[in-house]
Structure formats: structure tokens, C-alpha cells
Design a protein around this motif. Structure first.
Motif, mmCIF file in Angstrom:
data_model
loop_
_atom_site.group_PDB
_atom_site.id
_atom_site.type_symbol
_atom_site.label_atom_id
_atom_site.label_comp_id
_atom_site.label_asym_id
_atom_site.label_seq_id
_atom_site.Cartn_x
_atom_site.Cartn_y
_atom_site.Cartn_z
ATOM 1 N N ASP A 154 2.537 21.596 4.648
ATOM 2 C CA ASP A 154 3.337 22.794 4.399
ATOM 3 C C ASP A 154 3.983 23.188 5.720
ATOM 4 O OD1 ASP A 154 4.461 25.172 3.761
ATOM 5 O OD2 ASP A 154 2.620 26.169 3.119
ATOM 6 N N PHE A 155 5.320 23.110 5.773
ATOM 7 C CA PHE A 155 6.035 23.340 7.027
ATOM 8 C C PHE A 155 6.475 24.793 7.204
ATOM 9 C CE2 PHE A 155 7.058 18.829 5.977
ATOM 10 C CZ PHE A 155 6.475 18.230 7.074
ATOM 11 N N THR A 156 6.210 25.643 6.229
ATOM 12 C CA THR A 156 6.788 26.993 6.252
ATOM 13 C C THR A 156 6.378 27.789 7.487
ATOM 14 O OG1 THR A 156 4.969 27.736 4.839
ATOM 15 C CG2 THR A 156 7.027 27.124 3.755
ATOM 16 N N GLU A 157 5.101 27.768 7.818
ATOM 17 C CA GLU A 157 4.625 28.542 8.963
ATOM 18 C C GLU A 157 5.200 27.995 10.265
ATOM 19 O OE1 GLU A 157 0.373 29.873 11.039
ATOM 20 O OE2 GLU A 157 0.397 29.108 8.984
ATOM 21 N N LEU A 158 5.259 26.658 10.358
ATOM 22 C CA LEU A 158 5.810 26.013 11.553
ATOM 23 C C LEU A 158 7.263 26.437 11.758
ATOM 24 C CD1 LEU A 158 5.436 22.209 12.356
ATOM 25 C CD2 LEU A 158 7.512 23.445 12.880
ATOM 26 N N VAL A 159 8.046 26.429 10.681
ATOM 27 C CA VAL A 159 9.461 26.783 10.769
ATOM 28 C C VAL A 159 9.631 28.243 11.172
ATOM 29 C CG1 VAL A 159 11.606 27.010 9.460
ATOM 30 C CG2 VAL A 159 10.165 24.991 9.140
ATOM 31 N N GLU A 160 8.822 29.127 10.568
ATOM 32 C CA GLU A 160 8.915 30.555 10.887
ATOM 33 C C GLU A 160 8.624 30.822 12.364
ATOM 34 O OE1 GLU A 160 6.275 32.580 8.275
ATOM 35 O OE2 GLU A 160 7.466 32.213 6.484
ATOM 36 N N GLU A 161 7.651 30.113 12.908
ATOM 37 C CA GLU A 161 7.263 30.351 14.300
ATOM 38 C C GLU A 161 8.220 29.701 15.297
ATOM 39 O OE1 GLU A 161 3.305 28.952 14.756
ATOM 40 O OE2 GLU A 161 2.390 30.602 13.627
ATOM 41 N N SER A 162 8.775 28.541 14.934
ATOM 42 C CA SER A 162 9.534 27.752 15.909
ATOM 43 C C SER A 162 11.043 27.946 15.849
ATOM 44 C CB SER A 162 9.221 26.258 15.719
ATOM 45 O OG SER A 162 7.838 26.011 15.841
ATOM 46 N N SER A 163 11.597 28.254 14.682
ATOM 47 C CA SER A 163 13.054 28.300 14.551
ATOM 48 C C SER A 163 13.732 29.353 15.429
ATOM 49 C CB SER A 163 13.459 28.488 13.088
ATOM 50 O OG SER A 163 12.895 29.659 12.552
ATOM 51 N N PRO A 164 13.093 30.509 15.770
ATOM 52 C CA PRO A 164 13.779 31.469 16.643
ATOM 53 C C PRO A 164 14.164 30.902 18.006
ATOM 54 C CG PRO A 164 11.951 32.539 15.532
ATOM 55 C CD PRO A 164 11.832 31.072 15.234
ATOM 56 N N ALA A 165 13.485 29.856 18.457
ATOM 57 C CA ALA A 165 13.782 29.282 19.771
ATOM 58 C C ALA A 165 14.798 28.146 19.696
ATOM 59 C CB ALA A 165 12.501 28.769 20.418
ATOM 60 N N VAL A 166 15.293 27.841 18.492
ATOM 61 C CA VAL A 166 16.290 26.783 18.313
ATOM 62 C C VAL A 166 17.676 27.415 18.291
ATOM 63 C CG1 VAL A 166 17.063 24.866 16.873
ATOM 64 C CG2 VAL A 166 14.625 25.411 17.015
ATOM 65 N N VAL A 167 18.630 26.827 19.010
ATOM 66 C CA VAL A 167 19.961 27.420 19.139
ATOM 67 C C VAL A 167 21.045 26.436 18.703
ATOM 68 C CG1 VAL A 167 19.209 28.879 21.038
ATOM 69 C CG2 VAL A 167 20.236 26.655 21.545
ATOM 70 N N ASN A 168 22.193 27.018 18.360
ATOM 71 C CA ASN A 168 23.396 26.233 18.074
ATOM 72 C C ASN A 168 24.250 26.224 19.330
ATOM 73 O OD1 ASN A 168 26.458 26.365 17.393
ATOM 74 N ND2 ASN A 168 25.570 25.350 15.626
ATOM 75 N N ILE A 169 24.836 25.079 19.648
ATOM 76 C CA ILE A 169 25.649 24.954 20.858
ATOM 77 C C ILE A 169 27.088 24.603 20.478
ATOM 78 C CG2 ILE A 169 26.009 23.659 22.989
ATOM 79 C CD1 ILE A 169 23.006 23.433 23.238
ATOM 80 N N SER A 170 28.018 25.431 20.944
ATOM 81 C CA SER A 170 29.444 25.202 20.739
ATOM 82 C C SER A 170 30.102 25.037 22.102
ATOM 83 C CB SER A 170 30.090 26.378 20.004
ATOM 84 O OG SER A 170 29.431 26.625 18.779
ATOM 85 N N THR A 171 31.174 24.272 22.141
ATOM 86 C CA THR A 171 31.877 24.071 23.409
ATOM 87 C C THR A 171 33.373 24.221 23.216
ATOM 88 O OG1 THR A 171 32.154 21.676 23.132
ATOM 89 C CG2 THR A 171 30.122 22.444 24.183
ATOM 90 N N VAL A 172 34.049 24.552 24.284
ATOM 91 C CA VAL A 172 35.509 24.529 24.333
ATOM 92 C C VAL A 172 35.892 23.401 25.279
ATOM 93 C CG1 VAL A 172 37.601 25.768 24.981
ATOM 94 C CG2 VAL A 172 35.718 26.992 23.884
ATOM 95 N N GLN A 173 36.600 22.423 24.744
ATOM 96 C CA GLN A 173 36.999 21.271 25.541
ATOM 97 C C GLN A 173 38.425 21.448 26.026
ATOM 98 O OE1 GLN A 173 34.974 18.625 26.151
ATOM 99 N NE2 GLN A 173 33.278 19.239 24.836
ATOM 100 N N ALA A 174 38.703 21.039 27.270
ATOM 101 C CA ALA A 174 40.072 21.051 27.787
ATOM 102 C C ALA A 174 40.869 19.957 27.096
ATOM 103 C CB ALA A 174 40.069 20.830 29.293
ATOM 104 N N THR A 175 42.106 20.278 26.641
ATOM 105 C CA THR A 175 42.944 19.271 26.003
ATOM 106 C C THR A 175 43.479 18.319 27.064
ATOM 107 O OG1 THR A 175 44.938 20.586 26.234
ATOM 108 C CG2 THR A 175 43.631 20.911 24.221
ATOM 109 N N GLU A 176 43.949 17.157 26.615
ATOM 110 C CA GLU A 176 44.455 16.153 27.547
ATOM 111 C C GLU A 176 45.655 16.679 28.323
ATOM 112 O OE1 GLU A 176 43.833 12.757 29.481
ATOM 113 O OE2 GLU A 176 42.650 13.453 27.775
ATOM 114 N N SER A 177 46.542 17.437 27.625
ATOM 115 C CA SER A 177 47.736 17.958 28.300
ATOM 116 C C SER A 177 47.356 18.961 29.375
ATOM 117 C CB SER A 177 48.671 18.613 27.281
ATOM 118 O OG SER A 177 48.015 19.688 26.629
#
Length: 485
Positions: free
Chosen positions: A43-66
Motif C-alpha cells: 500500500d503506497f498511500t502513506e508513502l506518497v502522502e509523506e514524500s510527495s511534498p518534497a517533490v517539485v516540478n522544474i520548468s526552464t526558459v531556454q534562450a532561442t538560437e537567434s
């Protein structure tokens, strides 16, 4: 008559009822293992509840070639609306000055927080080439991150966000993992935040092409684009790896996922944090796999170990007395089953530290101590070749010639003969091609064409013998076997 019909009907009814009871009982027996199996699944429910707050989404802005190529773009040229009206006519013909849409951050991967003051681990390829990096937390806050350091060889990056009292993951030990053990991944595949997938450990210390310094954890956890950099948890809720790569022919998940062991990642993170770069151990050898034929030619019990095809000059290996043709079977007490096991074991040793190797030389086992050096940044370049001068024939079906001095210097070859022609025979069957430089045969260093012919004449016909060649600048051992007459 009616009594007989009634008795017959009653008997049939009883039989049907009995069959029904038996079928139901059999069905229950069949279902029991399935019910027991489902109840034993984790049962992964407790593991997910405890651990997911420390997991993040990462977005980036890339410089275009021009923008990268524009002389103004590198200074962050202003938009047209930011320029006072009186000056706009001076910039009318410059495309950089025209109004352009603001570039939105793209969700590229995942990461996880390893300290309450904002240090975040992810993959190098997630943030590579980024102008800006944004980290979205579990509570929907978005914070701009600073790249503390990256390490391309291990594909690890360390970020820093300005925040306090952040939730953190528990860090485990990848070396304690067992094949078949349940593991769970949390990440942002295709931008879907905090997606949870589970599976088992399929293999450990897996070597991948062009990934010399990472002994990957292989799993069947569903990993897709966007999961990169996210954590891999064991059932105790401890991070044991960073999800890094998938094997795919379709672009999506196919049951083969690879994670960087957390032990490796944390070592890299500590070095990036303290010194801004990663230092790795180095022996200074070029190695190759030991197959069955090579194992026979070197008198080994089984095909295992790392065969030393070349010892680089002025290297720790040369100083320690390691020789070409040695087979390294253990390093610091760790067995070497595949040649790919050696680089990551050496790489994790602090430069300047003494290590011990077990090698097999001329069929004899011996122990060699070596002071591990610092892995240089640049690799060796390979050279092209072209044969010259007339040649001598030998019983292998090979024509060879003396090795000219310019080639000795170009490829750093001390001695040997160059193959100019390959006829049908043992040499061709072993894979020798014109242009190869033969430097050793059956454990004997080759100095001249005449000596090479003498060594060939003495070769046995009942077993494989090792031949060392240098091909296009790269050393290689191949097994050679003469057919019996």
C-alpha cells in the motif's frame, strides 16, 4: 409411472445442486490465492502522502538560437514598448527591437528537495542551456532557482531556491536495494505534476553506452518524459535513485527505466556544493570486455574481469606496474564481473588515495597497489593510418611490415608490426584487418617483422591465444586460434 418420473426429477435436481456446490467450492479455491496475493501487495498511500511534498516540478526558459547569435540578444535587448518614442525610429529595422511574445517557461522535468534551506537535486539534462529555472512546489508556489553546479558525466544538477523550512526527502542507500524489490517514482511526466508509478528493481549496476561513471538501477517503473530528475523511493519512503533515462523505440515507456543511484548523486551534490565541480579517480588504462575466447586465451576459468588493452604513459597505472594484457578481477575488494564495473568503482575513489587491485597476469593471480589519480577533462584523440613499404608473409595469412617511426609517435606505440594485407586464414577469422598494428602475440611483445614470424611459427593449434592490436589509435585484444592440420 408418475412416481418414477417424480423420483427421476428429484434425483436430477439433487445432482445439479451438488454440482453447483462443487463448482462454487472450486471457484473459491481458485480465487483464494488471488485474494491473498492482492492483500499482500504494498500500500503506497502513506508513502506518497509523506514524500510527495518534497517533490517539485522544474520548468526552464531556454534562450532561442537567434538570441544566442544576436549581438544585442546576449545583453538582453529591450522590447520596443520599453524604448522611449523619441528613440524608436533609430531601431525600426532591428528585429530584436520589434515587439515579441514573452517566452513562457516549459515544464521539462522533476526534482526533489534534499535540505530544508532549498537545495534541490535533478538531472543535468533537465536544466542544461537554461536561461532561467523555475521550481514549482507542492503548495503551488513557483520560485526561481540558481544552478549551483552541474555534472554532465553523471547527469546530476544541484539547484538552490531561496526558502526556509521546506519539506525534504529521506535519503536511503542504493547499495542496499535487492533485485525484485518494490520501488515507486513520483514526478511530472508530460507536465502532470506529482504522478505516482510503481514497479520493481529489474537489475542493479547496469552499464549503459556512453555512461561510464554511473552504475544504473534498472526498473520496470513507468517513466516518461518529464519524470527526469524525479526521485525513486523504496518501501521505507527513502530516495534510492534519480530517474534519469528510459529505453524506448516509440518515445514512451517500454518497461525499461534507469535511475542514478542516490549514493552517486549525493556524492556529486556534495562536491558541487563545496567546490563547484566534481573530481573523480583515474587509473589511466584503456580496457575491454573479456569474452569466452579471450578467457580461454588468457587461461581464465570464466569470462570475467577488465582486460587492460593499453596503459597510458605517465599514468597511475603505469606507476603501479600494471601491464597490457593484465586482467583486473577486483578493485578495492569489489569483484569485476564486466569491464564496465571498473570505471565507476575507480571514479568514486578520491584522487590521491591508495587502492588495491587483483589482477591475473600470465595465468597467475597477484595483488597490485595503485595511487589513484585525478581524471583529466579531455580524452584522447584517435588518428588515421595508411600502410607503407613491402611486407613479409606468415602462416596466419597476414602480410606485415616494420612499423614506421612517425606512426609510433602518432599512436604512442612502442613496438609492433603493421598489417598490410589479410588473406584467408586464422588472422582473417580473428577479425584482423589491413592497417592494424600488432603489438603483442601470445604474451610476447612484438619488436620486428622477423620476430613476429618466429612467434607465429611457435603458436599452438589446440587453443586460443591473445593477440593485441592497435586499430585507428585504439588498443584491442582479440583471440586467435590456428586450425589443426
Amino acid at each position: 409411472m408418475f412416481i418414477e418420473i417424480f423420483e427421476s426429477a428429484m434425483n436430477s435436481k439433487l445432482k445439479i445442486k451438488s454440482l453447483g456446490i462443487l463448482s462454487l467450492s472450486y471457484l473459491i479455491l481458485l480465487m483464494t490465492p488471488l485474494v491473498q496475493a492482492s492483500s499482500s501487495l504494498p500500500d503506497f498511500t502513506e508513502l506518497v502522502e509523506e514524500s510527495s511534498p518534497a517533490v517539485v516540478n522544474i520548468s526552464t526558459v531556454q534562450a532561442t538560437e537567434s538570441e544566442r547569435n544576436s549581438p544585442l540578444g546576449q545583453f538582453g535587448a529591450p522590447d520596443a514598448e520599453d524604448i522611449p518614442e523619441i528613440f524608436r525610429h533609430f531601431f525600426r529595422n532591428l528585429p530584436e527591437m520589434e515587439p515579441r511574445p514573452k517566452r513562457a517557461p516549459q515544464s521539462l522535468g522533476s526534482g526533489f528537495i534534499i535540505s530544508g534551506d532549498g537545495y534541490v537535486l535533478t538531472n543535468n539534462h533537465v536544466v542544461q542551456g537554461a536561461e532561467r529555472v523555475l521550481v514549482r512546489l507542492n503548495d503551488r508556489r513557483e520560485l526561481e532557482a540558481r544552478i549551483v553546479g552541474t555534472d554532465e558525466r553523471s547527469d546530476v544538477a544541484l539547484l538552490k531556491i531561496e526558502a526556509e523550512d521546506l519539506p525534504v526527502v529521506k535519503v536511503g542507500k542504493a547499495r542496499d536495494l535487492k533485485v525484485g524489490e518494490w520501488v515507486l517514482a513520483i514526478g511530472s511526466p508530460f507536465g502532470f505534476d506529482h504522478t505516482v508509478t510503481a514497479g520493481i528493481v529489474s537489475a542493479k549496476e547496469r552499464a549503459l553506452a556512453n555512461e561510464t561513471y554511473v552504475p544504473f538501477i534498472q526498473t520496470d517503473v513507468a517513466i516518461n518524459p518529464g519524470n527526469s530528475g524525479g526521485p525513486l523511493f523504496n518501501l521505507d519512503g527513502e530516495v534510492v535513485g534519480i530517474n534519469s533515462q528510459i529505453y524506448t523505440r516509440s518515445g514512451g515507456f517500454m518497461g525499461l527505466s534507469f535511475a542514478i543511484p542516490i549514493d552517486v548523486a549525493m556524492d556529486v551534490a556534495e562536491q558541487l556544493k563545496s567546490q563547484g565541480h566534481v573530481s573523480r579517480g583515474w587509473l589511466g588504462v584503456i580496457i575491454q570486455e573479456v569474452n569466452r575466447d579471450l578467457a580461454e586465451s588468457f587461461g581464465l576459468d570464466k569470462p570475467a574481469g577488465a582486460l587492460v588493452a593499453k596503459v597510458l604513459p605517465d599514468s597511475p597505472a603505469q606507476a603501479a606496474g600494471l601491464l597490457e594484457g593484465d586482467v583486473i578481477t577486483a578493485f578495492n575488494g569489489r569483484s569485476i564481473a564486466l569491464s564496465s564495473d571498473l570505471p565507476h568503482l575507480v571514479g568514486r575513489v578520491k584522487p590521491g588515495t591508495e587502492a588495491e587491485m587483483d589482477v591475473i597476469r600470465d595465468g597467475q593471480r597477484k595483488s597490485i597497489k595503485v595511487v589513484v589519480g585525478l581524471l583529466p577533462d579531455e580524452g584522447q584523440e584517435l588518428a588515421n593510418l595508411s600502410p607503407v613499404e613491402p611486407a613479409t608473409v606468415n602462416r596466419l595469412g597476414l602480410k606485415v611490415e616494420p612499423l614506421a617511426e612517425p606512426y609510433r609517435e602518432k599512436w604512442n606505440v612502442r613496438s609492433g608490426v603493421m598489417v598490410t594485407e589479410v588473406a584467408d586464414g586464422a588472422g582473417a577469422r580473428a577479425g584482423v584487418v589491413a592497417g592494424d598494428v600488432i603489438t603483442m602475440l601470445n604474451g610476447i611483445q612484438i619488436e620486428t617483422a622477423e620476430q613476429f614470424g618466429e612467434v607465429v611459427d611457435e603458436l599452438p593449434t589446440d587453443r586460443s591465444v591473445p593477440m593485441r592490436i592497435v586499430r585507428r589509435g585504439s588498443p584491442l585484444f582479440i583471440p586467435l586460434k590456428l586450425a589443426q592440420n
